[in-house]
Design a protein around this motif. Structure first.
Motif, PDB file in Angstrom:
ATOM      1  N   GLN A 136     -28.773 -13.754 -38.923  1.00  0.00           N
ATOM      2  CA  GLN A 136     -27.467 -13.120 -38.725  1.00  0.00           C
ATOM      3  C   GLN A 136     -26.326 -14.136 -38.779  1.00  0.00           C
ATOM      4  O   GLN A 136     -25.232 -13.798 -39.214  1.00  0.00           O
ATOM      5  CB  GLN A 136     -27.438 -12.358 -37.407  1.00  0.00           C
ATOM      6  CG  GLN A 136     -28.274 -11.099 -37.446  1.00  0.00           C
ATOM      7  CD  GLN A 136     -28.327 -10.400 -36.110  1.00  0.00           C
ATOM      8  OE1 GLN A 136     -28.283 -11.018 -35.054  1.00  0.00           O
ATOM      9  NE2 GLN A 136     -28.433  -9.071 -36.154  1.00  0.00           N
ATOM     10  N   GLN A 137     -26.575 -15.361 -38.349  1.00  0.00           N
ATOM     11  CA  GLN A 137     -25.546 -16.396 -38.419  1.00  0.00           C
ATOM     12  C   GLN A 137     -25.224 -16.756 -39.871  1.00  0.00           C
ATOM     13  O   GLN A 137     -24.190 -17.340 -40.148  1.00  0.00           O
ATOM     14  CB  GLN A 137     -26.023 -17.672 -37.699  1.00  0.00           C
ATOM     15  CG  GLN A 137     -26.204 -17.513 -36.224  1.00  0.00           C
ATOM     16  CD  GLN A 137     -24.891 -17.288 -35.514  1.00  0.00           C
ATOM     17  OE1 GLN A 137     -23.912 -17.952 -35.793  1.00  0.00           O
ATOM     18  NE2 GLN A 137     -24.867 -16.340 -34.614  1.00  0.00           N
ATOM     19  N   TRP A 188     -20.776 -10.348 -41.415  1.00  0.00           N
ATOM     20  CA  TRP A 188     -20.997  -9.227 -40.499  1.00  0.00           C
ATOM     21  C   TRP A 188     -19.893  -8.212 -40.666  1.00  0.00           C
ATOM     22  O   TRP A 188     -18.734  -8.610 -40.692  1.00  0.00           O
ATOM     23  CB  TRP A 188     -21.048  -9.732 -39.051  1.00  0.00           C
ATOM     24  CG  TRP A 188     -21.315  -8.625 -38.089  1.00  0.00           C
ATOM     25  CD1 TRP A 188     -20.403  -7.990 -37.314  1.00  0.00           C
ATOM     26  CD2 TRP A 188     -22.557  -7.999 -37.835  1.00  0.00           C
ATOM     27  NE1 TRP A 188     -21.002  -7.004 -36.582  1.00  0.00           N
ATOM     28  CE2 TRP A 188     -22.343  -6.999 -36.896  1.00  0.00           C
ATOM     29  CE3 TRP A 188     -23.852  -8.179 -38.330  1.00  0.00           C
ATOM     30  CZ2 TRP A 188     -23.356  -6.175 -36.430  1.00  0.00           C
ATOM     31  CZ3 TRP A 188     -24.852  -7.370 -37.847  1.00  0.00           C
ATOM     32  CH2 TRP A 188     -24.599  -6.385 -36.901  1.00  0.00           C
ATOM     33  N   PRO A 189     -20.176  -6.953 -40.789  1.00  0.00           N
ATOM     34  CA  PRO A 189     -21.507  -6.392 -40.924  1.00  0.00           C
ATOM     35  C   PRO A 189     -22.017  -6.589 -42.354  1.00  0.00           C
ATOM     36  O   PRO A 189     -21.246  -6.489 -43.311  1.00  0.00           O
ATOM     37  CB  PRO A 189     -21.305  -4.918 -40.614  1.00  0.00           C
ATOM     38  CG  PRO A 189     -19.904  -4.626 -41.033  1.00  0.00           C
ATOM     39  CD  PRO A 189     -19.134  -5.904 -40.789  1.00  0.00           C
ATOM     40  N   CYS A 201     -31.562 -13.983 -35.209  1.00  0.00           N
ATOM     41  CA  CYS A 201     -30.256 -14.577 -34.884  1.00  0.00           C
ATOM     42  C   CYS A 201     -29.867 -15.643 -35.903  1.00  0.00           C
ATOM     43  O   CYS A 201     -28.704 -15.715 -36.321  1.00  0.00           O
ATOM     44  CB  CYS A 201     -30.263 -15.175 -33.486  1.00  0.00           C
ATOM     45  SG  CYS A 201     -30.261 -13.930 -32.188  1.00  0.00           S
ATOM     46  N   TRP A 212     -33.687  -1.131 -37.202  1.00  0.00           N
ATOM     47  CA  TRP A 212     -34.031  -2.391 -37.881  1.00  0.00           C
ATOM     48  C   TRP A 212     -34.835  -2.106 -39.143  1.00  0.00           C
ATOM     49  O   TRP A 212     -34.582  -2.700 -40.192  1.00  0.00           O
ATOM     50  CB  TRP A 212     -34.800  -3.313 -36.932  1.00  0.00           C
ATOM     51  CG  TRP A 212     -33.918  -3.851 -35.868  1.00  0.00           C
ATOM     52  CD1 TRP A 212     -33.756  -3.370 -34.598  1.00  0.00           C
ATOM     53  CD2 TRP A 212     -33.019  -4.958 -35.987  1.00  0.00           C
ATOM     54  NE1 TRP A 212     -32.825  -4.114 -33.929  1.00  0.00           N
ATOM     55  CE2 TRP A 212     -32.363  -5.100 -34.752  1.00  0.00           C
ATOM     56  CE3 TRP A 212     -32.715  -5.842 -37.013  1.00  0.00           C
ATOM     57  CZ2 TRP A 212     -31.415  -6.091 -34.516  1.00  0.00           C
ATOM     58  CZ3 TRP A 212     -31.783  -6.839 -36.788  1.00  0.00           C
ATOM     59  CH2 TRP A 212     -31.135  -6.954 -35.553  1.00  0.00           C
TER      60      TRP A 212
END
Length: 193
Positions: A125-126, A130-131, A122, A168
């Protein structure tokens, strides 16, 4: 995520040309997954901000700066932007010793291990758009913690849900076509034949 004061910084650092990378491979040695990646051609490459977990080579100043930035996260004192801290917590919860692959052993507490690895993902990802469709080359030393946290999450997840883990592992090959972590071996059609 509340302990995270800001996302990791990431910036473009050139491009990775998959077509050029796979040029030297005989066609019969490229897996179906690698053929997909090759078709993407040149894509921007990114470099992550350097936030390393201190080790025996860290200076006293580096260690002090790391410790000053630590916060309480789920009862543990970690630096919220240090992806390796999440990996270490995940592997510790799983009862893994340094260097052991989670895919090869029974884990002690998979729920806690997955929660730590997921928290690290997470944070990553921050920090990326995205994507994220570009490359995050493992050759950039500062990107390695990102690859380690993705691998930790995917390999721990594969213990419970192999099908959920496959995307993943697959994304790791798309992010880094040389696949230094060996993620392609966990994806159907990923191994070279």
């Amino acid at each position: 995520m509340r302990a995270l004061d800001r996302p990791l910084l990431a910036w473009p650092c050139g491009e990775f040309d998959a077509e050029e990378y796979y040029e030297g491979f005989p066609a019969n040695e490229i897996s179906a997954l690698e053929r997909e990646v090759r078709k993407l051609g040149a894509r921007p490459a990114w470099r992550m901000e350097r936030v390393w977990f201190p080790d025996e080579e860290a200076s006293a100043e580096e260690t002090a700066a790391y410790e000053a930035a630590c916060r309480d996260v789920a009862g543990r004192l970690i630096m919220p932007r240090c992806l390796d801290a999440y990996v270490m917590q995940a592997y510790g919860a799983a009862g893994l010793d340094d260097g052991e692959d989670p895919a090869d052993i029974d884990v002690e507490d998979l729920d806690e291990a997955l929660a730590w690895a997921e928290a690290g993902v997470c944070v990553l990802q921050q920090s990326l758009c995205w994507p994220f469709m570009d490359c995050l080359p493992y050759a950039e030393l500062d990107n390695r913690p990102a690859h380690r946290v993705l691998y930790a999450y995917a390999s721990l997840l594969s213990r419970r849900h192999p099908r959920k883990a496959a995307p993943w592992f697959r994304s790791m090959v798309f992010y880094n076509p040389p696949d230094n972590m060996g993620a392609r071996f966990a994806v159907p059609g990923g191994s070279r034949g």
